[in-house]
Scaffold this motif. Structure first.
Motif, PDB file in Angstrom:
ATOM      1  N   GLN A   1       0.853  -1.191   0.000  1.00  0.00           N
ATOM      2  CA  GLN A   1       0.000   0.000   0.000  1.00  0.00           C
ATOM      3  C   GLN A   1       0.887   1.239   0.000  1.00  0.00           C
ATOM      4  OE1 GLN A   1      -2.870   0.068   3.170  1.00  0.00           O
ATOM      5  NE2 GLN A   1      -3.824  -1.865   2.579  1.00  0.00           N
ATOM      6  N   PRO A   2       0.350   2.375  -0.444  1.00  0.00           N
ATOM      7  CA  PRO A   2       1.127   3.621  -0.404  1.00  0.00           C
ATOM      8  C   PRO A   2       1.634   3.908   1.000  1.00  0.00           C
ATOM      9  CG  PRO A   2      -0.850   3.919  -1.705  1.00  0.00           C
ATOM     10  CD  PRO A   2      -0.982   2.578  -1.054  1.00  0.00           C
ATOM     11  N   LEU A   3       2.820   4.496   1.081  1.00  0.00           N
ATOM     12  CA  LEU A   3       3.517   4.658   2.352  1.00  0.00           C
ATOM     13  C   LEU A   3       3.997   6.092   2.514  1.00  0.00           C
ATOM     14  CD1 LEU A   3       4.301   2.255   4.346  1.00  0.00           C
ATOM     15  CD2 LEU A   3       6.619   2.554   3.486  1.00  0.00           C
ATOM     16  N   ALA A   4       3.910   6.598   3.738  1.00  0.00           N
ATOM     17  CA  ALA A   4       4.516   7.871   4.105  1.00  0.00           C
ATOM     18  C   ALA A   4       5.340   7.637   5.364  1.00  0.00           C
ATOM     19  CB  ALA A   4       3.459   8.939   4.349  1.00  0.00           C
ATOM     20  N   LEU A   5       6.357   8.469   5.570  1.00  0.00           N
ATOM     21  CA  LEU A   5       7.191   8.366   6.767  1.00  0.00           C
ATOM     22  C   LEU A   5       7.114   9.658   7.562  1.00  0.00           C
ATOM     23  CD1 LEU A   5      10.497   6.767   5.381  1.00  0.00           C
ATOM     24  CD2 LEU A   5       8.569   5.593   6.440  1.00  0.00           C
TER      25      LEU A   5
ATOM     26  N   LEU B   1      14.231   2.843  -0.035  1.00  0.00           N
ATOM     27  CA  LEU B   1      12.991   2.378  -0.653  1.00  0.00           C
ATOM     28  C   LEU B   1      12.921   2.796  -2.113  1.00  0.00           C
ATOM     29  CD1 LEU B   1      10.360   2.991   2.177  1.00  0.00           C
ATOM     30  CD2 LEU B   1      11.515   0.852   1.564  1.00  0.00           C
ATOM     31  N   GLU B   2      13.395   3.994  -2.420  1.00  0.00           N
ATOM     32  CA  GLU B   2      13.412   4.442  -3.810  1.00  0.00           C
ATOM     33  C   GLU B   2      14.431   3.643  -4.627  1.00  0.00           C
ATOM     34  OE1 GLU B   2      13.810   8.570  -4.626  1.00  0.00           O
ATOM     35  OE2 GLU B   2      11.962   9.138  -3.592  1.00  0.00           O
ATOM     36  N   ALA B   3      15.638   3.482  -4.100  1.00  0.00           N
ATOM     37  CA  ALA B   3      16.713   2.855  -4.873  1.00  0.00           C
ATOM     38  C   ALA B   3      16.518   1.352  -5.038  1.00  0.00           C
ATOM     39  CB  ALA B   3      18.056   3.133  -4.192  1.00  0.00           C
ATOM     40  N   ARG B   4      16.019   0.689  -3.997  1.00  0.00           N
ATOM     41  CA  ARG B   4      15.957  -0.776  -4.010  1.00  0.00           C
ATOM     42  C   ARG B   4      14.610  -1.329  -4.454  1.00  0.00           C
ATOM     43  NH1 ARG B   4      18.901  -1.641   1.900  1.00  0.00           N
ATOM     44  NH2 ARG B   4      20.853  -0.535   1.373  1.00  0.00           N
TER      45      ARG B   4
ATOM     46  N   LEU C   1       7.619   7.585  -1.794  1.00  0.00           N
ATOM     47  CA  LEU C   1       6.699   7.833  -0.686  1.00  0.00           C
ATOM     48  C   LEU C   1       5.623   8.840  -1.059  1.00  0.00           C
ATOM     49  CD1 LEU C   1       9.279   8.233   2.227  1.00  0.00           C
ATOM     50  CD2 LEU C   1       7.969   6.177   1.658  1.00  0.00           C
ATOM     51  N   GLU C   2       4.493   8.727  -0.386  1.00  0.00           N
ATOM     52  CA  GLU C   2       3.462   9.762  -0.492  1.00  0.00           C
ATOM     53  C   GLU C   2       3.985  11.078   0.074  1.00  0.00           C
ATOM     54  OE1 GLU C   2       0.096   9.193  -1.795  1.00  0.00           O
ATOM     55  OE2 GLU C   2       1.375   7.605  -2.597  1.00  0.00           O
ATOM     56  N   ALA C   3       4.792  10.971   1.129  1.00  0.00           N
ATOM     57  CA  ALA C   3       5.420  12.156   1.725  1.00  0.00           C
ATOM     58  C   ALA C   3       6.414  11.711   2.778  1.00  0.00           C
ATOM     59  CB  ALA C   3       4.376  13.083   2.366  1.00  0.00           C
TER      60      ALA C   3
ATOM     61  N   LEU D   1      15.546  12.947  -3.290  1.00  0.00           N
ATOM     62  CA  LEU D   1      14.316  12.168  -3.216  1.00  0.00           C
ATOM     63  C   LEU D   1      13.313  12.689  -4.236  1.00  0.00           C
ATOM     64  CD1 LEU D   1      13.833  11.960   0.666  1.00  0.00           C
ATOM     65  CD2 LEU D   1      14.760  10.193  -0.846  1.00  0.00           C
ATOM     66  N   ARG D   2      12.413  11.813  -4.642  1.00  0.00           N
ATOM     67  CA  ARG D   2      11.351  12.214  -5.563  1.00  0.00           C
ATOM     68  C   ARG D   2      10.046  12.545  -4.853  1.00  0.00           C
ATOM     69  NH1 ARG D   2      10.908   7.449  -9.621  1.00  0.00           N
ATOM     70  NH2 ARG D   2      11.923   6.227  -7.980  1.00  0.00           N
ATOM     71  N   CYS D   3       9.954  12.203  -3.583  1.00  0.00           N
ATOM     72  CA  CYS D   3       8.707  12.412  -2.837  1.00  0.00           C
ATOM     73  C   CYS D   3       8.630  13.819  -2.264  1.00  0.00           C
ATOM     74  CB  CYS D   3       8.606  11.395  -1.703  1.00  0.00           C
ATOM     75  SG  CYS D   3       9.871  11.606  -0.428  1.00  0.00           S
ATOM     76  N   PRO D   4       7.417  14.281  -1.943  1.00  0.00           N
ATOM     77  CA  PRO D   4       7.281  15.550  -1.222  1.00  0.00           C
ATOM     78  C   PRO D   4       7.946  15.454   0.151  1.00  0.00           C
ATOM     79  CG  PRO D   4       5.163  14.829  -2.100  1.00  0.00           C
ATOM     80  CD  PRO D   4       6.106  13.680  -2.250  1.00  0.00           C
ATOM     81  N   VAL D   5       8.528  16.539   0.606  1.00  0.00           N
ATOM     82  CA  VAL D   5       9.102  16.613   1.949  1.00  0.00           C
ATOM     83  C   VAL D   5       8.439  17.763   2.685  1.00  0.00           C
ATOM     84  CG1 VAL D   5      11.177  17.042   3.319  1.00  0.00           C
ATOM     85  CG2 VAL D   5      11.310  15.599   1.280  1.00  0.00           C
TER      86      VAL D   5
END
Length: 254
Positions: free
Chosen positions: A88-92, A109-112, A117-119, A190-194
């Motif tokens: 499922q979509p994940l945020a940290l 998570l992005e590289a492997r 992430l959602e954010a 990173l490609r996700c929003p921060v």
């Protein structure tokens, strides 16, 4: 239940499970902190969000396990135990040391796994590229305790109980060593929003240092400044939950 399932339960705590949520928010504690710090978040989160809190080795029910020595090693472990949750979509969300750890987990998570992430919510921590020389982990027990009192990050009952202190100080010192010896390795952003969150009177991070998180993402960046010190979030739980919801729920509704 397999050995892997048992191991996952050691690391991942769900205080208010929502199996039909459709989105997971993984929360990473501060130095010396435990998964239970995020118990209020688990119960306050709106129903579309399933909150998972990470329990590091060396504390509470894992106190007999050795603490992980470095942030990269800990990030490797957390990224690994999150693999079953990537359906499922994940945020940290990470506070203080947890924010730096969240950044390194997001990288893995992005590289492997190709998971964007959602954010990433980075709370109470300067951007990875903003270094400070800190050596709390080299202080004696009295010095570490003084730092904890200065930040007000540990329950006063624990600070006043010598037996409890003897139990938690090794984990606290190990966490401080891990985060204070962390060295940022430049790489792809990173490609996700921060989303940065910071207290305006935090002795561990300035607003400018928190704003530098924008340099670590290709995605959207936003910064929220609250009144208070390093643990500003204990007095702004409703406002922080609104920041989380505003950034996560619109993405789930189109």
């Amino acid at each position: 239940m397999t050995g892997k399932d048992e191991e996952n339960k050691l690391w991942v705590r769900r205080f208010n499970p929502r199996d039909d949520s459709g989105l997971r928010l993984v929360c990473l504690p501060h130095a010396g902190g435990s998964a239970s710090f995020y118990l209020p978040v688990a119960h306050a989160a709106p129903s579309p969000i399933d909150v998972l809190a990470i329990q590091y080795p060396g504390r509470q029910d894992r106190r007999r396990e050795p603490s992980v020595a470095t942030i990269p090693e800990l990030a490797d472990e957390v990224a690994r135990v999150l693999e079953p949750w990537l359906d499922q979509p994940l945020a940290l969300f990470g506070h203080s040391m947890g924010a730096t750890l969240a950044f390194e987990v997001a990288r893995r998570l992005e590289a492997r796994h190709g998971v964007v992430l959602e954010a990433l919510f980075a709370s109470g921590r300067r951007a990875p590229s903003r270094h400070r020389e800190e050596n709390v982990h080299r202080l004696g027990d009295d010095g570490v305790i003084a730092e904890l009192k200065r930040l007000s990050g540990t329950d006063s009952q624990v600070l006043g109980d010598e037996d409890l202190l003897r139990m938690v100080l090794p984990a606290i010192r190990a966490d401080y060593r891990a985060v204070e010896t962390y060295v940022y390795e430049p790489g792809e952003r990173l490609r996700c929003p921060v989303i940065g969150l910071v207290g305006d009177d935090d002795p561990k991070v300035t607003v400018d240092e928190a704003d530098s998180w924008r340099d670590h993402t290709e995605g959207v960046f936003d910064l929220h400044v609250f009144t208070g010190g390093h643990f500003y979030l204990t007095n702004h739980q409703a406002a922080i939950m609104k920041v989380i919801s505003d950034n996560l729920l619109p993405a789930r509704t189109g």
